[in-house]
Write a protein that holds these residues in place. Structure first.
Motif, PDB file in Angstrom:
ATOM      1  N   GLU A   1      33.048  37.413  40.958  1.00 24.13           N
ATOM      2  CA  GLU A   1      33.164  37.879  42.340  1.00 24.13           C
ATOM      3  C   GLU A   1      34.146  37.029  43.125  1.00 24.13           C
TER       4      GLU A   1
ATOM      5  N   CYS B   1      37.638  37.660  42.423  1.00 24.40           N
ATOM      6  CA  CYS B   1      38.066  38.917  43.054  1.00 24.40           C
ATOM      7  C   CYS B   1      38.098  38.805  44.581  1.00 24.40           C
ATOM      8  N   GLY B   2      37.932  37.589  45.115  1.00 25.93           N
ATOM      9  CA  GLY B   2      38.063  37.392  46.551  1.00 25.93           C
ATOM     10  C   GLY B   2      36.769  37.420  47.344  1.00 25.93           C
ATOM     11  N   GLN B   3      35.628  37.552  46.682  1.00 21.46           N
ATOM     12  CA  GLN B   3      34.336  37.570  47.380  1.00 21.46           C
ATOM     13  C   GLN B   3      33.727  36.168  47.355  1.00 21.46           C
TER      14      GLN B   3
ATOM     15  N   CYS C   1      39.548  45.358  41.854  1.00 24.28           N
ATOM     16  CA  CYS C   1      40.289  44.111  42.063  1.00 24.28           C
ATOM     17  C   CYS C   1      41.249  43.935  40.884  1.00 24.28           C
TER      18      CYS C   1
ATOM     19  N   GLU D   1      39.924  43.939  37.267  1.00 21.34           N
ATOM     20  CA  GLU D   1      39.176  45.098  36.788  1.00 21.34           C
ATOM     21  C   GLU D   1      40.136  46.173  36.312  1.00 21.34           C
TER      22      GLU D   1
END
Length: 155
Positions: free
Chosen positions: A68, A71-73, A123, A126
């Motif tokens: 996560e 992916c920037g979270q 993202c 993925e």
């Protein structure tokens, strides 16, 4: 990768649905070496936010990452947190396994060549989103994850 493995094995493949904090990932069974209990890892403050340090598995030090966060979270370490040990696929001599934080126990699903693709935002790590039972699952780019570690000098 998932599609290629399915087409190579008649029409069925067993996949594992990995629960993350904000999404589910789907991987072929063969990509996962083992599920282990969560263990805090020591890390340096100079490392990227997605890098959680190294965990010990079978007398090896394996790099641990948060998908996560990559992916920037934000990173979430819930009470059901576990670590999935993934087989590295890139053939790099120094990188045989990757540890990834998950938020629970993966579930096994039979997948077939009739996967239904879902049009949702992805993202950079993925490759696709597919319908697995009643859930949308993302197909991670495992080679890109390896490259992320190698580029950051963390493999």
């Amino acid at each position: 990768m998932l599609e290629r493995l399915i087409s190579q094995r008649t029409s069925h493949l067993t996949g594992l649905l990995l629960p993350l904090a904000d999404r589910n990932l789907i991987l072929p069974n063969v990509a996962v070496a083992e599920l282990i209990d969560y263990q805090p890892a020591a890390f340096d403050l100079d490392t990227p936010p997605w890098y959680l340090g190294r965990v010990t598995w079978r007398n090896r030090q394996i790099p641990l990452l948060s998908f996560e966060s990559a992916c920037g979270q934000k990173i979430v370490i819930g009470e059901r947190a576990r670590i999935v040990i993934l087989n590295a696929l890139g053939g790099r001599p120094g990188l045989k396994f990757i540890a990834m934080l998950v938020q629970g126990i993966p579930r096994s699903y039979k997948l077939d060549s009739q996967l239904s693709y879902v049009d949702v935002p992805l993202c950079a790590l993925e490759k696709a989103a597919v319908q697995v039972a009643d859930q949308v699952a993302k197909v991670p780019d495992l080679l890109a994850l390896e490259e992320l570690l190698v580029t950051a000098g963390l493999s």
